[in-house]
Design a protein around this motif. Structure first.
Motif, PDB file in Angstrom:
ATOM      1  N   ALA A 260       0.821  -1.214   0.000  1.00  0.00           N
ATOM      2  CA  ALA A 260       0.000   0.000   0.000  1.00  0.00           C
ATOM      3  C   ALA A 260       0.857   1.268   0.000  1.00  0.00           C
ATOM      4  N   LYS A 261       2.170   1.087  -0.175  1.00  0.00           N
ATOM      5  CA  LYS A 261       3.082   2.230  -0.274  1.00  0.00           C
ATOM      6  C   LYS A 261       2.997   2.887  -1.656  1.00  0.00           C
ATOM      7  N   ALA A 264      -1.934   3.729  -2.413  1.00  0.00           N
ATOM      8  CA  ALA A 264      -2.771   4.128  -1.275  1.00  0.00           C
ATOM      9  C   ALA A 264      -2.206   5.425  -0.704  1.00  0.00           C
ATOM     10  N   ALA A 266       0.357   6.157   0.817  1.00  0.00           N
ATOM     11  CA  ALA A 266       0.800   6.087   2.213  1.00  0.00           C
ATOM     12  C   ALA A 266       2.299   5.862   2.245  1.00  0.00           C
ATOM     13  N   GLY A 269       2.797   0.425   4.706  1.00  0.00           N
ATOM     14  CA  GLY A 269       1.574  -0.379   4.837  1.00  0.00           C
ATOM     15  C   GLY A 269       1.396  -1.390   3.724  1.00  0.00           C
ATOM     16  N   ASP A 303      -1.547   4.773  10.861  1.00  0.00           N
ATOM     17  CA  ASP A 303      -1.215   4.356   9.491  1.00  0.00           C
ATOM     18  C   ASP A 303      -2.456   3.776   8.812  1.00  0.00           C
ATOM     19  N   LEU A 307      -4.180   4.911   5.313  1.00  0.00           N
ATOM     20  CA  LEU A 307      -4.392   3.950   4.225  1.00  0.00           C
ATOM     21  C   LEU A 307      -5.849   3.932   3.777  1.00  0.00           C
TER      22      LEU A 307
END
Ligand code: F0G
Length: 462
Positions: A260-261, A264, A266, A269, A303, A307
């Motif tokens: 999820a980097k 997303a 973020a 994650g 976090d 996300l």
């Protein structure tokens, strides 16, 4: 009312509320830093990089809504509100019931491989990302790539060069299906240049796998960029909402894993999501030892909030339109500046074909390394070599270099971070550099580690 022409300038669909100064160092300081780092850009302090295009992973700018969400993080050890929200967002998007957060993509991979595959089995992919491959091999299984034929040519303008090779898959499974535990479809296909996979290809893959009862998982790190490419390029999807396209992509799969980097927005994650209850129980029990309790999986509650918000924001079509057209603009500019590129441009990165730009440097003298060192020295860009330094190795018997198929340099664009004037500046300086490419020299290793050598190697110019 007048009808005006569509403006050519790409505007960032956001305004800037908080700024981070760019490192404005000059060529003399960059030259010193390059020598000190042994010509390895991974060894540079980030403070000496003006444009950090090493990766789009964990480098996005979060929105005001995400930062506000950070304050709402519920840091309860078990069953936090932030987890329940995250679970709902991921379930709504993917359609899967069990949602397991992890601290990043590779930890999701490790948990999945260790639970799903047995030693000696095979995991097929359109092209496995390098950590996925490492996690498959670490579980004593074989990682097998089947990229489509169109992908062999760098210049060919095909719409879905990320696809899996369907006929090769069918042939392989006829004889070898009993050994295959899983197929992972990576969207977009990072290892071949961030190229998208079509809906038809995902659907067809599922149909084939159904015959043999082999599960299909989506590595969905860049699912929204892939969905937007489907909207732009696949007949029948022009009018479909991107979220619906993404939901359809997931609907043909048995599960998903995500770093999820990327899509997303973020900085850290990941997750696993699927319906298999037994698998969920096994992974939830295994993860407590290394990753954390199953409702936080190595992440803080804050976090999980960032996300949940990022996974919804990424589906904004004005953002996706800007994202895909700005990477395309960068790619065209680089090509016009005199550099051979891999086409069409991917969703998250432009790849330069260093083998073609520097034909006087043979692959065993690392043209990609030479080009990425020059892009840092002259333009201030940190890129990554994806050629023989990263993908080749020294033959233990003969001591000779085993070469990579192509000598590429990746310029990955962090999301919402650099503006069009940054891009124009990079293109302008690259244009000035272009006539000097013929004078660049190759490298030899001064030090190389036995595995993953590109991270720590030191080089000597020839
Ligand atoms: N899958 C894909 C398709 C990826 O691109 C990455 C990471 C991973 C899995 C692993 O995720 O880093 O969160 O553990 N790609 C980054 C890159 C590192 O630069 O392309 P992670």
């Amino acid at each position: 009312m007048f009808e005006l022409p569509k403006p050519k300038t790409i505007i960032e669909p956001f305004r800037i509320k908080s700024v981070e100064p760019l490192s404005m160092i000059d060529i003399n300081e960059r030259t010193k830093a390059l020598v000190k780092s042994g010509y390895n850009l991974f060894s540079l302090p980030a403070s000496l990089v003006t444009f950090d295009l090493l990766t789009d992973s964990g480098t996005s700018a979060m929105s005001n809504t995400q930062w506000a969400g950070i304050m709402m993080g519920d840091e309860s050890y078990a069953g936090s509100k932030s987890y329940l929200k995250f679970e709902k967002v991921v379930s709504d998007l993917t359609g899967f019931e069990h949602v397991i957060p992890t601290h990043q993509g590779r930890s999701a991979e490790a948990l999945l491989m260790n639970s799903m595959i047995k030693p000696g089995q095979v995991v097929i992919g359109n092209t496995h990302f390098d950590t996925t491959r490492a996690n498959i091999e670490n579980a004593s299984a074989q990682a097998l790539d089947m990229p489509c034929k169109e992908n062999e040519s760098s210049e060919l303008e095909a719409p879905f060069k990320g696809n899996i090779n369907i006929s090769q898959l069918e042939e392989y499974l006829k004889k070898n299906h009993a050994q295959v535990s899983l197929l992972i479809m990576t969207v977009t296909n990072n290892s071949v240049g961030g190229q998208p996979v079509s809906m038809e290809n995902i659907k067809k893959t599922k149909e084939i796998l159904l015959k043999y009862n082999i599960p299909l998982f989506l590595d969905c790190a860049r699912f929204a960029e892939n969905a937007y490419f489907i909207k732009l390029r696949e007949p029948g999807f022009e009018e479909v909402e991107v979220k619906k396209i993404a939901q359809e992509m997931f609907s043909y799969c048995d599960g998903a894993l995500m770093s999820a980097k990327k899509d997303a927005f973020a900085n850290i994650g990941g997750f696993l999501a699927f319906n298999d209850e037994k698998l969920a129980a096994e992974i939830r029990s295994a993860m407590v030892i290394t990753e954390g309790f199953p409702t936080y999986g190595g992440l803080a509650g804050r976090d999980l909030e960032a996300l949940s918000i990022g996974l919804q924001e990424i589906l904004d079509e004005s953002y996706l339109s800007y994202r895909i057209s700005s990477v395309d603009y960068f790619g065209r500019g680089i090509e016009e500046a005199g550099f051979a590129t891999v086409r069409p441009y991917g969703g998250h990165a432009v790849y330069i074909d260093a083998g073609k730009c520097l034909p006087h440097i043979p692959p065993h003298q690392f043209p990609g390394q030479a080009l990425s060192a020059a892009l840092y020295q002259y333009v201030g860009i940190r890129s990554v070599e994806v050629g023989t330094v990263m993908l080749g190795h020294k033959d233990p018997q003969t001591g000779e270099e085993v070469l990579a198929p192509k000598e590429l340099v990746r310029l990955a664009m962090p999301r919402r971070v650099y503006t069009q004037s940054h891009v124009d500046y990079m293109i302008e300086v690259m244009q000035s550099l272009s006539p000097h490419l013929k004078n660049l020299k190759g490298f030899e290793f001064e030090y190389q580690a036995p595995v993953l050598r590109h991270f720590t190697a030191r080089f000597k110019p020839l």
